[in-house]
Design a protein around this motif. Sequence first.
Motif, PDB file in Angstrom:
ATOM      1  N   UNK A   5      -4.268  40.404  27.812  1.00  0.00           N
ATOM      2  CA  UNK A   5      -5.088  40.964  28.890  1.00  0.00           C
ATOM      3  C   UNK A   5      -6.214  40.032  29.320  1.00  0.00           C
ATOM      4  N   UNK A   6      -6.484  39.004  28.527  1.00  0.00           N
ATOM      5  CA  UNK A   6      -7.545  38.054  28.864  1.00  0.00           C
ATOM      6  C   UNK A   6      -7.005  36.719  29.386  1.00  0.00           C
ATOM      7  N   UNK A   7      -5.737  36.693  29.740  1.00  0.00           N
ATOM      8  CA  UNK A   7      -5.102  35.490  30.287  1.00  0.00           C
ATOM      9  C   UNK A   7      -4.627  35.813  31.697  1.00  0.00           C
ATOM     10  N   UNK A   8      -4.969  34.963  32.659  1.00  0.00           N
ATOM     11  CA  UNK A   8      -4.656  35.214  34.059  1.00  0.00           C
ATOM     12  C   UNK A   8      -3.518  34.325  34.546  1.00  0.00           C
TER      13      UNK A   8
ATOM     14  N   UNK B 119       3.611  28.548  33.775  1.00  0.00           N
ATOM     15  CA  UNK B 119       3.035  27.388  34.452  1.00  0.00           C
ATOM     16  C   UNK B 119       2.068  27.781  35.567  1.00  0.00           C
ATOM     17  N   UNK B 120       1.934  29.070  35.838  1.00  0.00           N
ATOM     18  CA  UNK B 120       0.935  29.548  36.793  1.00  0.00           C
ATOM     19  C   UNK B 120      -0.329  30.029  36.088  1.00  0.00           C
ATOM     20  N   UNK B 121      -0.429  29.757  34.790  1.00  0.00           N
ATOM     21  CA  UNK B 121      -1.647  30.065  34.029  1.00  0.00           C
ATOM     22  C   UNK B 121      -2.537  28.830  34.048  1.00  0.00           C
ATOM     23  N   UNK B 122      -3.708  28.885  34.685  1.00  0.00           N
ATOM     24  CA  UNK B 122      -4.549  27.689  34.807  1.00  0.00           C
ATOM     25  C   UNK B 122      -4.846  27.005  33.476  1.00  0.00           C
ATOM     26  N   UNK B 123      -5.062  27.776  32.421  1.00  0.00           N
ATOM     27  CA  UNK B 123      -5.376  27.180  31.118  1.00  0.00           C
ATOM     28  C   UNK B 123      -4.243  26.308  30.590  1.00  0.00           C
TER      29      UNK B 123
ATOM     30  N   UNK C  26       2.254  36.952  47.240  1.00  0.00           N
ATOM     31  CA  UNK C  26       1.485  36.159  46.279  1.00  0.00           C
ATOM     32  C   UNK C  26       0.703  37.122  45.397  1.00  0.00           C
ATOM     33  N   UNK C  27       0.855  36.998  44.080  1.00  0.00           N
ATOM     34  CA  UNK C  27       0.242  37.940  43.144  1.00  0.00           C
ATOM     35  C   UNK C  27      -0.579  37.206  42.085  1.00  0.00           C
ATOM     36  N   UNK C  28      -1.716  37.788  41.707  1.00  0.00           N
ATOM     37  CA  UNK C  28      -2.509  37.340  40.564  1.00  0.00           C
ATOM     38  C   UNK C  28      -2.602  38.516  39.600  1.00  0.00           C
TER      39      UNK C  28
ATOM     40  N   UNK D 218      18.453  31.581  42.345  1.00  0.00           N
ATOM     41  CA  UNK D 218      17.351  32.077  41.508  1.00  0.00           C
ATOM     42  C   UNK D 218      17.612  31.854  40.024  1.00  0.00           C
ATOM     43  N   UNK D 219      18.826  32.132  39.567  1.00  0.00           N
ATOM     44  CA  UNK D 219      19.112  31.991  38.144  1.00  0.00           C
ATOM     45  C   UNK D 219      18.694  33.218  37.360  1.00  0.00           C
ATOM     46  N   UNK D 220      18.367  33.012  36.100  1.00  0.00           N
ATOM     47  CA  UNK D 220      18.151  34.106  35.159  1.00  0.00           C
ATOM     48  C   UNK D 220      16.690  34.223  34.723  1.00  0.00           C
ATOM     49  N   UNK D 221      16.325  35.316  34.034  1.00  0.00           N
ATOM     50  CA  UNK D 221      14.926  35.561  33.666  1.00  0.00           C
ATOM     51  C   UNK D 221      14.213  34.421  32.927  1.00  0.00           C
ATOM     52  N   UNK D 222      14.845  33.676  31.992  1.00  0.00           N
ATOM     53  CA  UNK D 222      14.090  32.600  31.349  1.00  0.00           C
ATOM     54  C   UNK D 222      13.494  31.592  32.338  1.00  0.00           C
ATOM     55  N   UNK D 223      14.163  31.384  33.455  1.00  0.00           N
ATOM     56  CA  UNK D 223      13.584  30.495  34.485  1.00  0.00           C
ATOM     57  C   UNK D 223      12.321  31.119  35.069  1.00  0.00           C
ATOM     58  N   UNK D 224      12.379  32.402  35.369  1.00  0.00           N
ATOM     59  CA  UNK D 224      11.214  33.116  35.896  1.00  0.00           C
ATOM     60  C   UNK D 224      10.035  33.040  34.940  1.00  0.00           C
ATOM     61  N   UNK D 225      10.270  33.283  33.657  1.00  0.00           N
ATOM     62  CA  UNK D 225       9.165  33.342  32.699  1.00  0.00           C
ATOM     63  C   UNK D 225       8.531  31.968  32.476  1.00  0.00           C
ATOM     64  N   UNK D 226       9.317  30.905  32.529  1.00  0.00           N
ATOM     65  CA  UNK D 226       8.741  29.558  32.502  1.00  0.00           C
ATOM     66  C   UNK D 226       7.798  29.354  33.678  1.00  0.00           C
ATOM     67  N   UNK D 227       8.220  29.812  34.852  1.00  0.00           N
ATOM     68  CA  UNK D 227       7.396  29.644  36.050  1.00  0.00           C
ATOM     69  C   UNK D 227       6.094  30.437  35.944  1.00  0.00           C
ATOM     70  N   UNK D 228       6.170  31.622  35.355  1.00  0.00           N
ATOM     71  CA  UNK D 228       4.959  32.427  35.165  1.00  0.00           C
ATOM     72  C   UNK D 228       3.968  31.690  34.268  1.00  0.00           C
TER      73      UNK D 228
END
Length: 449
Positions: free
Chosen positions: A375-378, A246-250, A403-405, A234-244
């Motif tokens: 709050x306006x970014x999904x 990249x899950x923003x459609x915009x 799976x979470x939105x 898994x690694x560390x939090x910066x990897x997680x936050x990058x992935x989050x």
Amino acid sequence: MSILKINELALELVKRDFSDGHKPTNGGPTKTSRALALIHLAAHDAYAKVTGKLTPQLSTLPNKPAAIGTDEVTGIAALLGAGIRAAVQLYPDDAAFIATEAAKIIATGTNPIALRYGEQVADAWLNERKNDGSALPQEDTLFDQAPGRHRRDPLNPKQTTLGRTWGLVKPFVLKDVVADAYLAPPPALDTVEYAKAFDEVIDIGKDSIIRGGTDARKNATVGIFWGYDGSNKLGTPPRLYNRVVLAIPEVLTLSHAQQVKLLTAINVAMADAGIAAWYWKYEYDFWRPVVGIREADKGWGPTGKGDGNTHRQKGDPFWLPLGAPKSNPITPEKPTSIAENSNFTPNFPAYPSGHATFGSACFEVVAAFLGKKPENITVQDFVSGEFNGETTDNTGTIRPRLVETFTLRKAIEDNKISRIYLGVHWSFDATGGQKVGNDVAAKVAAAFK
């Protein structure tokens, strides 16, 4: 787009760095964030110098060769050369893996002069950061026995501290941590504010998933979802936050140049967030709940003084937290010690929370870049590596897939409070981390505007 390939490679390297018993080359979230920033900065500046579409962040870059053009294809070639070169230098143990991936990423016929120029840009960045303080020793056993001071996790009696000198590392954007990201001291041990935080975490952060009800399980899910505590695969939090992000459609619909800028900005923000957070961690050296709760009352602890607080509930010398998740343990069946597969308390002071600092810095930069409130970014259909249907808990049991939105605001808040649900932080650690993260985000967003 090519920057997505470099980002994907970088995140895979973080994962590999913490996998299958490998001693991390860039251990902890601090060194991880620095490595990710350098890979992205090298790619960013090579692309910027060739295409002119962005402003380079380093002023001492080599001149672009006259033999190459300024078109997008050439810019991409330089970007790839830079990103891959930086990756090899920062993750030398994975040089063979990087070479294999590079062969997939770099198309046949890619301009070799542009690739080489990108490598020169990467070298310029690595040379710039050679003496930035990151090579200073990062582990020690300098524990203070006084009430309120950080000490070892009792589940890990051989635990060292991590990152005492990281706050001395030269920031990428911040000019001065104290001036640019100031953090007031944590509440004194005898105050009502401390008592409120104590009463909160002693109840919601204790190790009680099995015995607890629905709320306890929901809280534990949030806590584990945002984990990534240097665990295997898994690694560390910066990897997680990058992935989050990249899950923003915009983000995925931005132009390539804008993606280069955004991904570089968030990783620079997290690198400076790590430096700032660790500066304040060791400035205040505040204890974690696992020590503070067990030694709260008079008579307990090395000095027997307790914390002197008359506003809180009684301490508990047997209290243990749910703990940061020890996911994907390498030897779940027969650990050689109790500590080997135990959920744990991280090995650095509590205040401020690193998770809250990294996450707030990253996500607030995204919001500033997109010109929207969080709050306006999904974040759409996101799967945390902690709940991907493959990761196991500390007993070797596979966790189900989730799976979470959610909005970016919810990400900031859940990421922040997750550490209290795990019992490894106080509430003021979370708010303090958010404050520092927001200050870093403002500086970085301005630098990349």
